[in-house]
Design a protein around this motif. Structure first.
Motif, short mmCIF file in Angstrom:
data_model
loop_
_atom_site.label_atom_id
_atom_site.label_comp_id
_atom_site.label_asym_id
_atom_site.label_seq_id
_atom_site.Cartn_x
_atom_site.Cartn_y
_atom_site.Cartn_z
N ALA A 74 44.42 32.08 35.67
CA ALA A 74 45.98 32.94 36.33
C ALA A 74 46.54 32.39 34.78
CB ALA A 74 46.00 32.67 37.50
N SER A 96 46.64 31.72 43.70
CA SER A 96 47.62 31.98 41.83
C SER A 96 48.42 33.04 41.96
CB SER A 96 46.71 31.51 40.91
OG SER A 96 45.66 32.69 41.15
N ALA A 97 48.87 33.89 42.39
CA ALA A 97 49.00 35.82 42.40
C ALA A 97 50.90 34.92 43.05
CB ALA A 97 49.27 36.54 43.13
N THR A 139 50.06 39.43 37.33
CA THR A 139 50.36 39.16 38.73
C THR A 139 50.12 41.23 39.81
OG1 THR A 139 52.80 38.05 37.57
CG2 THR A 139 52.73 38.99 40.35
N LEU A 142 37.21 33.45 46.11
CA LEU A 142 37.33 34.40 45.63
C LEU A 142 38.15 34.43 45.70
CD1 LEU A 142 34.32 36.66 45.06
CD2 LEU A 142 35.78 35.34 42.86
N PHE A 201 42.65 34.02 43.65
CA PHE A 201 43.06 35.43 43.50
C PHE A 201 44.65 34.76 44.53
CE2 PHE A 201 39.82 36.89 42.03
CZ PHE A 201 39.81 37.56 40.36
N GLY A 233 41.90 29.35 40.43
CA GLY A 233 42.61 30.13 39.89
C GLY A 233 44.13 30.00 38.83
N LEU A 264 43.28 42.15 43.85
CA LEU A 264 41.99 41.33 43.87
C LEU A 264 42.44 40.66 45.49
CD1 LEU A 264 41.35 40.69 39.99
CD2 LEU A 264 39.93 42.27 42.11
N GLY A 265 43.90 40.22 45.18
CA GLY A 265 43.19 39.08 46.42
C GLY A 265 43.51 39.30 47.26
N THR A 282 47.15 42.49 39.04
CA THR A 282 46.05 42.29 39.18
C THR A 282 45.75 41.43 40.27
OG1 THR A 282 45.76 43.43 37.23
CG2 THR A 282 44.17 42.20 38.27
N TRP A 283 46.17 40.14 40.48
CA TRP A 283 45.91 38.61 41.18
C TRP A 283 46.60 39.33 42.10
CZ3 TRP A 283 44.19 37.18 36.81
CH2 TRP A 283 43.28 36.04 37.06
#
Length: 409
Positions: A280, A329-330, A293, A322, A326, A276, A299-300, A295-296
């Protein structure tokens, strides 16, 4: 404020900034994780520690990191990035070495708190510097690559612990953690330049006042809403990182998975974190850090909720991978966004405040997971709660008006 042309001009010593800051963050990662590696040996020592007192020492160290991030960020905006980096690395390295000679748990806990002050200050300064030396449009990648240093340091701690502790005892881990400073500090002194953005920001304009108090500026000039939103995001992000890393194996065991599979899932989660980080930053550089950010985090939330379903075979590993990509790295994208959003005169202060306040989540995450396990509802409700936390992070970032300074230009 830095112009686009200034960001693309070569700077003296610029090539040293990323590797030296990466090395400092890797050393920080080692020193933060080392307590968890040596804790089983400490519990078996003649200090008389039990799990509760061991957890207390861990919390004390986290509190030191919180205070350090909050206090040292403003220092870097006053005396400079270079001096502050040197002070923090020297400080936590000396105190880490002292931990090896602690006569008892009380002194050991005090030394962990004091070392935490320096550890907490390294990240805001390193983040500020890599942002200020990143090429135009490359701040997202610069930040995420920097944070791979933390994971390298953490992995090195675990691998060394397997070999070192049985042979030389837990004290040797703290000696080893301090030794790299003998090389890193001279390199920082010789090659790390001062940030030109910082130097320009500290010069009073010909027709204006000198830079104001960086802490006060967090809540003035239209920054109040963004500061509070970033704080909420960081609390949510670190709650997920620490909560999942602490309790994912036990939650998966309560869901009916074998111990070996649960530990493999924790490894999968952290492998996803590294992937990620590498992905990212590039995405953020292309679509904007604010959108990336949001989006991450969103999705997380989706993949954490998916873990509430008992998937067969490879399905659960893919979902955990997955989620790791996310979720972890978010939080780093949040740091990247902060570094881009605030002007140079207050950048380290802003990054320190976000990192420091976020430690509330670092403390709360393991506590929430432990409470859910004690109540017998960690599966599936733990994943629902973690998913809701990630969703709050996405909403909080959405509340930051506009984008980075570059995106708003």
């Amino acid at each position: 404020m830095t112009t686009e042309s200034a960001r693309t001009r070569p700077r003296v010593g610029a090539g040293w900034v990323r590797p030296l800051c990466w090395a400092a963050v890797a050393l920080e990662g080692y020193d933060i994780v080392v307590l968890g590696v040596v804790l089983p040996a400490l519990l078996g020592s003649d200090w008389g520690l039990n799990p509760n007192s061991g957890a207390l020492i861990s919390v004390v160290g986290l509190l030191g990191i919180m205070v350090g991030a909050l206090a040292i960020g403003p220092v870097a905006d006053v005396i400079g990035r270079r001096r502050t980096m040197l002070l923090t690395v020297v400080g936590f390295s000396v105190l880490t070495l002292a931990c090896a000679f602690a006569p008892g748990p009380e002194v050991f806990g005090l030394l962990r708190f004091l070392a935490g002050l320096g550890l907490g200050g390294v990240l805001p300064v390193a983040l500020a510097m890599v942002n200020e030396y990143a090429p135009a449009g490359g701040a997202g990648s610069a930040t995420t690559v920097l944070m791979t240093g933390y994971h390298v340091g953490a992995v090195a701690t675990a691998l060394l612990g397997i070999v070192v502790i049985p042979a030389w005892g837990w004290q040797a881990m703290f000696v080893i953690g301090a030794l790299p400073a003998l090389v890193l500090v001279p390199l920082l002194w010789r090659f790390l330049p001062e940030s030109e953005d910082f130097l320009r920001a500290r010069e009073p304009a010909a027709d204006g006042p000198a830079p104001g108090n960086p802490v006060r500026e967090l809540f003035r000039g239209g920054h109040l809403r963004a500061t509070l939103a970033f704080w909420v995001t960081s609390v949510m992000g670190l709650l997920l990182v620490y909560g999942l890393n602490t309790w994912l194996p036990q939650i998966m065991i309560s869901a009916g998975y074998e111990l070996s599979a649960s530990l493999a899932l924790l490894l999968t989660l952290n492998a996803g974190a590294v992937i990620g980080l590498l992905v990212a930053g590039r995405v953020a550089d292309r679509i904007g850090t604010r959108l990336a950010t949001m989006t991450w985090f969103a999705l997380g939330a989706l993949f954490l909720a998916l873990l509430s379903i008992r998937l067969p075979g490879v399905g659960v590993y893919l979902s955990v991978l997955l989620a790791g990509i996310f979720v972890f790295s978010a939080q780093v994208l949040c740091y990247a966004f902060v570094g881009q959003y605030y002007p140079a005169a207050m950048r380290s202060t802003a990054l320190g405040s976000v990192s420091g306040v976020g430690r509330i989540g670092a403390i709360a995450g393991p506590l929430i997971g432990g409470a859910l396990l004690t109540a017998g509802v960690a599966y599936p409700w733990g994943f629902y709660i973690f998913a809701a936390v990630a969703a709050v992070g996405a909403v909080a970032i959405a509340a930051v008006a506009g984008g980075s300074r570059t995106e708003r230009a």
